[in-house]
Design a protein around this motif. Sequence first.
Motif, PDB file in Angstrom:
ATOM      1  N   LYS A 208       0.826  -1.212   0.000  1.00  0.00           N
ATOM      2  CA  LYS A 208       0.000   0.000   0.000  1.00  0.00           C
ATOM      3  C   LYS A 208       0.857   1.257   0.000  1.00  0.00           C
ATOM      4  N   GLY A 209       1.998   1.213   0.658  1.00  0.00           N
ATOM      5  CA  GLY A 209       2.898   2.358   0.602  1.00  0.00           C
ATOM      6  C   GLY A 209       3.374   2.621  -0.813  1.00  0.00           C
ATOM      7  N   TYR A 210       3.730   1.551  -1.517  1.00  0.00           N
ATOM      8  CA  TYR A 210       4.145   1.687  -2.918  1.00  0.00           C
ATOM      9  C   TYR A 210       3.017   2.260  -3.759  1.00  0.00           C
ATOM     10  N   ALA A 211       1.794   1.770  -3.518  1.00  0.00           N
ATOM     11  CA  ALA A 211       0.638   2.227  -4.286  1.00  0.00           C
ATOM     12  C   ALA A 211       0.337   3.696  -4.025  1.00  0.00           C
ATOM     13  N   ASP A 234      -1.689   4.291   5.401  1.00  0.00           N
ATOM     14  CA  ASP A 234      -0.604   4.897   4.641  1.00  0.00           C
ATOM     15  C   ASP A 234      -1.096   6.178   3.991  1.00  0.00           C
ATOM     16  N   LEU A 235      -0.333   7.242   4.153  1.00  0.00           N
ATOM     17  CA  LEU A 235      -0.784   8.563   3.749  1.00  0.00           C
ATOM     18  C   LEU A 235       0.370   9.363   3.166  1.00  0.00           C
ATOM     19  N   ASP A 270       4.729  17.598   1.776  1.00  0.00           N
ATOM     20  CA  ASP A 270       5.512  16.687   0.941  1.00  0.00           C
ATOM     21  C   ASP A 270       6.161  15.577   1.765  1.00  0.00           C
ATOM     22  N   ARG A 271       5.342  14.932   2.574  1.00  0.00           N
ATOM     23  CA  ARG A 271       5.820  13.838   3.405  1.00  0.00           C
ATOM     24  C   ARG A 271       4.769  12.736   3.486  1.00  0.00           C
ATOM     25  N   ALA A 272       5.259  11.557   3.813  1.00  0.00           N
ATOM     26  CA  ALA A 272       4.391  10.387   3.987  1.00  0.00           C
ATOM     27  C   ALA A 272       4.360   9.989   5.446  1.00  0.00           C
ATOM     28  N   PHE A 273       3.260   9.341   5.826  1.00  0.00           N
ATOM     29  CA  PHE A 273       3.099   8.774   7.157  1.00  0.00           C
ATOM     30  C   PHE A 273       2.588   7.350   7.031  1.00  0.00           C
ATOM     31  N   THR A 317       8.799   3.786   2.065  1.00  0.00           N
ATOM     32  CA  THR A 317       9.718   3.692   3.203  1.00  0.00           C
ATOM     33  C   THR A 317       8.950   3.711   4.517  1.00  0.00           C
ATOM     34  N   ALA A 318       7.985   4.624   4.650  1.00  0.00           N
ATOM     35  CA  ALA A 318       7.211   4.701   5.894  1.00  0.00           C
ATOM     36  C   ALA A 318       6.498   3.383   6.165  1.00  0.00           C
ATOM     37  N   ASP A 319       5.909   2.793   5.135  1.00  0.00           N
ATOM     38  CA  ASP A 319       5.182   1.537   5.288  1.00  0.00           C
ATOM     39  C   ASP A 319       6.124   0.392   5.639  1.00  0.00           C
TER      40      ASP A 319
END
Length: 374
Positions: A208-211, A234-235, A270-273, A317-319
């Motif tokens: 899901k992180g990749y998606a 994933d966000l 511009d960040r992921a969680f 990476t976060a996932d």
Amino acid sequence: MPGLRCASLLTCLAAMLALAACDGPRARQEAPPAASSGAPAPDPGAAAQAGPARVAVEARAMGTSLLLAAHTSAAMDEAAIRARLEKAIAEIRRLEGLMTTWRPESELSRVNAAAGKGAAPVSPESLAVIEKSLWISERSGGVFDITFEAMHGLWKFDEDIDDNVPRRGDVERARALIDYRQIKLDRAQRTVMLGKPGMRMSLGGIAKGYAVDAAARVLRGEGLTSFFVQAGGDLYIAGKKPDGSRWRAGVRDPRGKGASDYFAMIEVEDRAFSTAGDYERSFIKEGRRYHHIIDPRTGFPATESRSVTIWARDALTADAVDDAVFILGAEKGLELVESIEDCGAVIVDRNNRVWVSKRLEGKVEVLRQPTEGL
């Protein structure tokens, strides 16, 4: 472990818009894909008069809920935004078709069917996710392991949740087939092989992180610079709000009153969680909480953390990192986080203590102590 994981990040966007999510697979089983449902369309004329209007599309894919949103502008009206969000959802569904284990014709299913016999071809996308999985397996000492799928059926934390604790002997027999080092990649031929008969892999804890990243690339390619994409826990948040201010994200209280009950806030651009928590898919039996994040070293739910939120430049990476940190616990987990470039963490440990990594010091506002409870 990556299989049974339910993650939840409460995100407050604009006027404290709450985005909570439960991500399906990780030590859990991946849920079958479901149909999309777009949000009702507002009147474009009214939107133009009122200034930038938020356009959101909801759907389901990869066993979880999707929510994508952006704002109208002078260059793009509501219909144009909606078409772009739907295009990003189509990309997520395309990737789901490659990486699901629910469809016997998928790439992952073919790899599993050939375990111990031979290699199976995979797409560049699946290969990239498997390579990232092996990266975090090595970095975490094996606590993240996509071959957790050997545990399939022993623990039930999805729609089929029940409070039966599997027998230790059954767990140990399945656990003997968990070993990421038995995944053989041929990058030149783009093939994957599982070394032992009976082994299985699932990308439910990382795909899901990749998606999410792939959907973000689609939206950027379509000219959007401010938007968010959420798939379960994933966000990714791009750009700023229409008024030029940053989005604010809230971290859910793992023993709080629900998805809108958060104990910390952070500004985001511009960040992921990605958040791993022990609260969404769980049961309590004989004074102990059992949940979906399984430690491959024991075959039982991890015990060192209540929740872990990972902040990173990209969602993949976060996932990849959140489950590993959850299983390792705060001290070892923070060592891992600090060793990864542009990565941060907020951890609530087993004793309800809050830990904030060095890169997030000064960025995270802890509003209060998380709620006590089992």
